[in-house]
Design a protein around this motif. Structure first.
Motif, mmCIF file in Angstrom:
data_model
loop_
_atom_site.group_PDB
_atom_site.id
_atom_site.type_symbol
_atom_site.label_atom_id
_atom_site.label_comp_id
_atom_site.label_asym_id
_atom_site.label_seq_id
_atom_site.Cartn_x
_atom_site.Cartn_y
_atom_site.Cartn_z
ATOM 1 N N ILE A 183 30.805 33.375 48.413
ATOM 2 C CA ILE A 183 30.291 34.674 48.841
ATOM 3 C C ILE A 183 29.005 34.444 49.628
ATOM 4 C CG2 ILE A 183 29.499 36.953 48.123
ATOM 5 C CD1 ILE A 183 32.430 36.318 47.299
ATOM 6 N N ASN A 184 29.013 34.845 50.887
ATOM 7 C CA ASN A 184 27.829 34.771 51.745
ATOM 8 C C ASN A 184 27.089 36.092 51.590
ATOM 9 O OD1 ASN A 184 30.361 33.534 53.248
ATOM 10 N ND2 ASN A 184 28.607 32.205 53.528
ATOM 11 N N TRP A 185 25.967 36.056 50.921
ATOM 12 C CA TRP A 185 25.289 37.286 50.528
ATOM 13 C C TRP A 185 24.870 38.176 51.699
ATOM 14 C CZ3 TRP A 185 26.534 38.469 45.942
ATOM 15 C CH2 TRP A 185 25.999 39.623 45.380
ATOM 16 N N PRO A 186 24.357 37.667 52.814
ATOM 17 C CA PRO A 186 23.933 38.578 53.883
ATOM 18 C C PRO A 186 25.080 39.132 54.740
ATOM 19 C CG PRO A 186 23.455 36.324 54.519
ATOM 20 C CD PRO A 186 23.978 36.282 53.112
ATOM 21 N N ASN A 187 26.303 38.691 54.508
ATOM 22 C CA ASN A 187 27.453 39.111 55.303
ATOM 23 C C ASN A 187 27.712 40.611 55.126
ATOM 24 O OD1 ASN A 187 30.182 39.594 56.204
ATOM 25 N ND2 ASN A 187 30.482 37.383 56.145
ATOM 26 N N SER A 188 27.956 41.302 56.220
ATOM 27 C CA SER A 188 28.199 42.748 56.162
ATOM 28 C C SER A 188 29.516 43.076 55.449
ATOM 29 C CB SER A 188 28.196 43.345 57.569
ATOM 30 O OG SER A 188 29.242 42.773 58.338
ATOM 31 N N ASN A 189 30.418 42.125 55.379
ATOM 32 C CA ASN A 189 31.693 42.323 54.677
ATOM 33 C C ASN A 189 31.664 41.739 53.263
ATOM 34 O OD1 ASN A 189 33.069 43.640 56.788
ATOM 35 N ND2 ASN A 189 33.360 41.669 57.813
ATOM 36 N N ARG A 190 30.475 41.575 52.723
ATOM 37 C CA ARG A 190 30.314 40.945 51.418
ATOM 38 C C ARG A 190 31.154 41.603 50.336
ATOM 39 N NH1 ARG A 190 24.727 41.534 50.065
ATOM 40 N NH2 ARG A 190 25.270 43.493 49.126
ATOM 41 N N ASP A 191 31.136 42.921 50.251
ATOM 42 C CA ASP A 191 31.868 43.597 49.181
ATOM 43 C C ASP A 191 33.365 43.334 49.287
ATOM 44 O OD1 ASP A 191 31.418 45.214 46.809
ATOM 45 O OD2 ASP A 191 32.694 46.695 47.816
ATOM 46 N N LYS A 192 33.907 43.353 50.498
ATOM 47 C CA LYS A 192 35.329 43.047 50.685
ATOM 48 C C LYS A 192 35.625 41.611 50.267
ATOM 49 C CE LYS A 192 36.132 46.322 54.406
ATOM 50 N NZ LYS A 192 36.376 46.519 55.829
ATOM 51 N N ALA A 229 30.813 30.283 44.345
ATOM 52 C CA ALA A 229 29.492 29.921 44.863
ATOM 53 C C ALA A 229 28.961 31.092 45.672
ATOM 54 C CB ALA A 229 29.583 28.667 45.735
ATOM 55 N N THR A 230 27.701 31.407 45.475
ATOM 56 C CA THR A 230 27.042 32.428 46.287
ATOM 57 C C THR A 230 25.980 31.734 47.124
ATOM 58 O OG1 THR A 230 25.432 32.933 44.545
ATOM 59 C CG2 THR A 230 27.426 34.275 44.610
ATOM 60 N N GLN A 231 25.787 32.236 48.339
ATOM 61 C CA GLN A 231 24.781 31.621 49.186
ATOM 62 C C GLN A 231 24.103 32.650 50.065
ATOM 63 O OE1 GLN A 231 27.721 28.989 51.262
ATOM 64 N NE2 GLN A 231 26.668 29.698 53.086
ATOM 65 N N ALA A 232 22.861 32.349 50.422
ATOM 66 C CA ALA A 232 22.062 33.256 51.246
ATOM 67 C C ALA A 232 22.331 33.060 52.729
ATOM 68 C CB ALA A 232 20.575 33.056 50.960
ATOM 69 N N LEU A 233 22.879 31.927 53.098
ATOM 70 C CA LEU A 233 23.149 31.660 54.509
ATOM 71 C C LEU A 233 24.500 32.252 54.913
ATOM 72 C CD1 LEU A 233 21.740 28.039 54.622
ATOM 73 C CD2 LEU A 233 20.668 30.129 55.452
ATOM 74 N N ASN A 261 22.299 37.740 42.078
ATOM 75 C CA ASN A 261 23.481 37.910 42.927
ATOM 76 C C ASN A 261 24.733 37.329 42.274
ATOM 77 O OD1 ASN A 261 21.826 39.106 44.817
ATOM 78 N ND2 ASN A 261 21.653 37.294 46.098
ATOM 79 N N THR A 262 24.632 36.106 41.791
ATOM 80 C CA THR A 262 25.783 35.480 41.137
ATOM 81 C C THR A 262 26.146 36.254 39.876
ATOM 82 O OG1 THR A 262 25.101 33.332 42.023
ATOM 83 C CG2 THR A 262 26.690 33.307 40.219
ATOM 84 N N ARG A 263 25.132 36.673 39.133
ATOM 85 C CA ARG A 263 25.373 37.465 37.911
ATOM 86 C C ARG A 263 26.169 38.734 38.234
ATOM 87 N NH1 ARG A 263 23.183 37.770 32.976
ATOM 88 N NH2 ARG A 263 21.485 36.378 33.496
ATOM 89 N N SER A 264 25.839 39.414 39.307
ATOM 90 C CA SER A 264 26.531 40.664 39.643
ATOM 91 C C SER A 264 28.017 40.425 39.919
ATOM 92 C CB SER A 264 25.855 41.368 40.820
ATOM 93 O OG SER A 264 26.047 40.650 42.018
ATOM 94 N N ILE A 265 28.339 39.315 40.553
ATOM 95 C CA ILE A 265 29.747 38.990 40.819
ATOM 96 C C ILE A 265 30.459 38.646 39.515
ATOM 97 C CG2 ILE A 265 31.297 37.340 41.944
ATOM 98 C CD1 ILE A 265 29.138 37.246 44.211
ATOM 99 N N ILE A 266 29.813 37.881 38.661
ATOM 100 C CA ILE A 266 30.399 37.506 37.374
ATOM 101 C C ILE A 266 30.673 38.743 36.526
ATOM 102 C CG2 ILE A 266 29.950 36.294 35.193
ATOM 103 C CD1 ILE A 266 30.648 34.463 37.677
#
Length: 145
Positions: A123-132, A88-92, A13-18
């Motif tokens: 970036i909260n990974w499960p958030n529905s607005n994650r891409d935005k 920072a990326t997080q699953a919560l 997940n973090t890699r994809s953002i980087i």
């Protein structure tokens, strides 16, 4: 500007953002070099002096900065006069569930090494607005450079 991006990613997940951030920075004529901290906490030695700015990216682990990133930051001797950015990326689902603490921990380490703290994003990974949110964080970091 010559930018070093140092990240740790366990799940990708973090890699994809980087990777997205790297593309955007290069579009704006920045020189970018990406360094990955490995699962075994090994990393490539970086000549800090070659870079004007650093972006450090990590997932949240147990409500804190990941051990590989913490160990990497602690071994740096100086970040004097370098612009510093954090992701920072997080699953919560909420930033207060470890994201803010992770950023605070990284800031504390980098400030102790005389880095110039600039911007951060969570970036909260499960958030529905994650891409935005990813786009917003990338734009914020990009504008600050």
């Amino acid at each position: 500007m010559n930018i070093g991006i140092v990240f740790y990613s366990k799940t990708g997940n973090t890699r994809s953002i980087i990777e997205r951030l790297e593309k955007e920075l290069k579009k704006n004529d920045h020189m970018v070099k990406v360094f990955s901290i490995k699962e075994d906490q090994s990393f490539e030695k970086i000549d800090i002096e070659k870079y004007d700015a650093f972006i450090f990216g990590t997932p949240v682990h147990a409500f804190s900065v990941s051990e590989p990133m913490k160990n990497y930051l602690n071994q740096i001797s100086t970040l004097k006069d370098k612009k510093i950015f954090f992701i920072a990326t997080q699953a919560l689902p909420y930033e207060w569930m470890g994201g803010k603490r992770t950023i605070k921990q990284m800031k504390k380490i980098c400030e102790s090494k005389d880095g110039i703290i600039c911007e951060s994003g969570i970036i909260n990974w499960p958030n529905s607005n994650r891409d935005k949110k990813i786009i917003k964080v990338i734009n914020k970091l990009n504008k600050s450079l």
